[in-house]
Design a protein around this motif. Structure first.
Motif, PDB file in Angstrom:
ATOM      1  N   GLU A  38       0.864  -1.174   0.000  1.00 51.10           N
ATOM      2  CA  GLU A  38       0.000   0.000   0.000  1.00 51.10           C
ATOM      3  C   GLU A  38       0.903   1.227   0.000  1.00 51.10           C
ATOM      4  N   ILE A  39       0.649   2.170  -0.909  1.00 52.97           N
ATOM      5  CA  ILE A  39       1.514   3.343  -1.052  1.00 52.97           C
ATOM      6  C   ILE A  39       0.692   4.612  -0.878  1.00 52.97           C
ATOM      7  N   HIS A  40       1.129   5.462   0.047  1.00 56.79           N
ATOM      8  CA  HIS A  40       0.540   6.785   0.232  1.00 56.79           C
ATOM      9  C   HIS A  40       1.564   7.809  -0.229  1.00 56.79           C
ATOM     10  N   SER A  41       1.285   8.471  -1.338  1.00 57.08           N
ATOM     11  CA  SER A  41       2.229   9.438  -1.891  1.00 57.08           C
ATOM     12  C   SER A  41       1.562  10.798  -2.019  1.00 57.08           C
ATOM     13  N   HIS A  42       2.165  11.815  -1.427  1.00 63.61           N
ATOM     14  CA  HIS A  42       1.654  13.189  -1.506  1.00 63.61           C
ATOM     15  C   HIS A  42       0.202  13.256  -1.022  1.00 63.61           C
ATOM     16  N   LYS A  43      -0.040  12.615   0.183  1.00 63.45           N
ATOM     17  CA  LYS A  43      -1.333  12.629   0.854  1.00 63.45           C
ATOM     18  C   LYS A  43      -2.428  11.888   0.088  1.00 63.45           C
ATOM     19  N   ILE A  44      -2.039  11.131  -0.933  1.00 62.37           N
ATOM     20  CA  ILE A  44      -3.024  10.390  -1.728  1.00 62.37           C
ATOM     21  C   ILE A  44      -2.611   8.913  -1.755  1.00 62.37           C
ATOM     22  N   MET A  45      -3.606   8.022  -1.584  1.00 69.54           N
ATOM     23  CA  MET A  45      -3.307   6.598  -1.675  1.00 69.54           C
ATOM     24  C   MET A  45      -3.223   6.224  -3.150  1.00 69.54           C
ATOM     25  N   GLN A  46      -2.012   5.909  -3.605  1.00 66.82           N
ATOM     26  CA  GLN A  46      -1.789   5.555  -5.007  1.00 66.82           C
ATOM     27  C   GLN A  46      -2.017   4.069  -5.271  1.00 66.82           C
ATOM     28  N   LYS A  47      -1.810   3.265  -4.207  1.00 67.52           N
ATOM     29  CA  LYS A  47      -1.925   1.805  -4.341  1.00 67.52           C
ATOM     30  C   LYS A  47      -2.386   1.245  -3.006  1.00 67.52           C
ATOM     31  N   SER A  48      -3.329   0.322  -3.015  1.00 72.12           N
ATOM     32  CA  SER A  48      -3.861  -0.221  -1.757  1.00 72.12           C
ATOM     33  C   SER A  48      -3.681  -1.729  -1.703  1.00 72.12           C
ATOM     34  N   PHE A  49      -3.761  -2.272  -0.469  1.00 70.86           N
ATOM     35  CA  PHE A  49      -3.634  -3.712  -0.274  1.00 70.86           C
ATOM     36  C   PHE A  49      -4.715  -4.470  -1.024  1.00 70.86           C
ATOM     37  N   VAL A  50      -4.353  -5.643  -1.514  1.00 71.79           N
ATOM     38  CA  VAL A  50      -5.355  -6.525  -2.124  1.00 71.79           C
ATOM     39  C   VAL A  50      -6.321  -7.006  -1.054  1.00 71.79           C
TER      40      VAL A  50
END
Length: 577
Positions: A38-50
């Motif tokens: 899960e990636i949070h970049s620049h206050k936005i979730m770009q990718k989440s857990f399956v």
């Protein structure tokens, strides 16, 4: 193979989080590890857990970058690292995380060596019958599998059994409360406690115990951490779950008044006829029985419901204001709806005052005895008298009149709904909601919903028991042998007896149960079957006037059972030898 969840957080807009994720993923594949990110970049979730991390699908959380909300990952080991460390030496950081997994597992294993880990548990459900003892059995079997010592106290309809004594509690390393109602925790001071539902104990006791070891929290009344959901991960439904448990606690304490009052009134009518309450019968046994049931037990139903809802929320200081609110609900003709409202309001008001009122240590003892009961009772009394009393009384009058005047079509639809709910989860929230609705109406002298609920609740175990006799090739040897005991549970109105069959093939079996019970419930309403007691199954039939239209009772039960058995035979696949 290790199951790794990686959460990467950066408030800056850059490629760094994605590069770190790629490095970890590639390095993990070399070591044959499974990674989910899960990636949070620049206050936005770009990718989440399956899949959201939990104890069943995750061995460790690797946290890269800024701090995360750790409450989201309660019970899971977290390895914290930086972008710099990942970019400079990805392999070493991954191995460090794996080392943490091994260390954590060794720590868990050390707790179960040589049978020295002692557990005590308490199980309880609203009716105090099936789920209470099924949960206890689930915990006992799981403890035996894990080689733990365990003693389980059941708080059932016959009171406490296998009661925990001081020695049991003092020697316990862990306390498990598997209950759908409020359990008094005061005797578990300074013990590690984990609270959950009976369903979890029945479903998988091993996972429950393993989770409890990781997540149990030290209990102290002084820390005010006796919340029923305190040891469970928070989610969107946590508020609903807590309030549902409060309601079920109230219902469980109300049921004995319903049972006692209903049977006393039935016996009064059996001995003295329908005029047993008249003054002309005064001083006779029939008249006395009616007074005990109608004037003694029934008026206490709503106060008990209200008082113990408040108790579930605010502990003992909530009982007095809750019961006072319930008595006012009775006097204002606000019925069980007024009792439910007063119970919740009294509980939350008492809890609020308890948190906000701060006193000197020398005066702290006055709070639960004088200050909280008096202030809460004043507030709930004024609230009932001037705010909700008349509107809820009007609503209750409308509900009572509507139910009494139901035409055949409307009554059948209500019976279908009650019947389907009773069978859908067999002791779960829908089942208990339909049951609580039906039992609460007994205090308003509306008995047909109870008839639909009881008959529909008997159908699943009776239907599957009959199916094991008619369609033997569709069941294995163990299921066929269990059919006799399942039938006994069915005639006793213990719907949970059908759970083992539903658990093995839910997609086929549960719809069949719902259809059979819904039809039985509809027939019960069509025949206007009245049942004046909340439990007992077929054993209430010999009690004079406890059941109105016994022939209709038998027809509805027989039809529902036959439909369930036949559909089971059609839809289930034969057992392969």
């Amino acid at each position: 193979m290790a199951r790794i969840k990686v959460i990467i957080t950066s408030q800056e807009y850059s490629i760094q989080p994605f590069l770190a994720n790629d490095l970890i993923t590639q390095e993990a594949l070399k070591h044959k590890y499974k990674v989910d990110s899960e990636i949070h970049s620049h206050k936005i979730m770009q990718k989440s857990f399956v899949t959201e991390p939990n104890l069943e699908n995750t061995d460790i959380i690797i946290q890269v970058g800024e701090e995360i909300e750790e409450n989201r990952f309660i019970g899971l080991p977290i390895y914290k690292t930086t972008f710099e460390k990942i970019l400079n030496n990805t392999e070493q950081e991954l191995l460090n995380a794996i080392h943490l997994i091994i260390k954590n597992k060794k720590k868990q294993n050390s707790e179960i060596v040589n049978n020295v880990f002692n557990i005590v548990a308490v199980t309880s459900c609203p009716t105090g019958i099936a789920h209470t003892f099924m949960a206890a059995e689930g915990l006992i079997q799981a403890a035996a599998e894990l080689k733990f010592n365990i003693k389980v106290e059941t708080q059932g309809s016959v009171g406490k059994q296998n009661t925990l004594n001081d020695a049991d509690i003092n020697s316990a390393d862990l306390v498990i409360i598997a209950a759908d109602t409020k359990v008094d925790l005061s005797r578990f001071q300074n013990k590690k406690i984990f609270q959950t539902s009976t369903k979890q104990a029945i479903k998988n006791g091993v996972i429950l115990i393993q989770t409890a070891i990781k997540e149990a929290k030290l209990f102290s009344e002084n820390l005010n951490n006796s919340d029923p959901e305190a040891n469970q991960s928070s989610d969107k439904n946590s508020s609903f779950k807590q309030n549902y448990k409060h309601l079920m606690t109230g219902v469980s304490y109300m049921l004995p008044f319903v049972t006692a009052g209903g049977l006393m009134i039935a016996l009064a009518f059996a001995l003295g006829g329908i005029y047993a309450s008249d003054d002309s019968y005064k001083d006779t046994l029939a008249w006395a029985l009616f007074q005990i049931g109608a004037k003694g037990a029934f008026p206490l139903m709503v106060p008990a419901l209200s008082g113990y809802i408040a108790y579930s929320i605010a502990n003992r200081p909530g009982i007095a204001p809750g019961m006072i609110g319930g008595m006012l609900a009775v006097s204002l003709d606000a019925g069980f709806l007024g009792g439910i409202i007063s119970g919740y309001f009294a509980g939350y008001v008492t809890e609020f005052l308890n948190q906000k009122i701060k006193l000197n240590k020398n005066l702290e003892g006055l709070k639960p005895v004088i200050i909280l009961p008096v202030l809460s009772s004043l507030i709930i009394g004024l609230f009932m008298l001037y705010v909700v009393g008349k509107p809820v009384a009007g609503l209750m009058h409308y509900l009572t009149t509507s139910l009494n005047n139901l035409q055949d079509g409307s009554a059948i639809i209500l019976g279908l709904i009650i019947g389907g709910m009773m069978a859908f989860d067999m002791g779960g929230p829908l089942n208990k909601a339909a049951y609580a609705f039906s039992t609460s109406l007994i205090s308003s002298q509306i008995y047909t919903p109870m008839g639909a609920a009881m008959i529909a609740g008997m159908v699943p175990p009776l239907g599957v028991a009959l199916a094991t006799k008619l369609f033997k090739t569709k069941f294995n040897k163990e299921e066929r042998e269990a059919g006799n005991s399942t039938a006994l549970l069915g005639i006793s109105f213990i719907t949970e007896g059908a759970i083992p069959y539903a658990a093995k093939d839910p997609l086929r079996v549960i719809p069949v149960f719902v259809i059979g019970s819904a039809i039985a419930g509809a027939l019960a309403m069509f025949f206007k079957i009245e049942i004046k007691v909340p439990h007992g199954g077929i054993f209430v039939l010999p009690i004079p006037n406890a059941v109105v239209h016994i022939s209709g009772f038998m027809i509805a039960l027989t039809v529902g059972t036959l439909i369930t058995a036949i559909l089971m035979g059609i839809i289930k696949k034969p057992i392969l030898k």
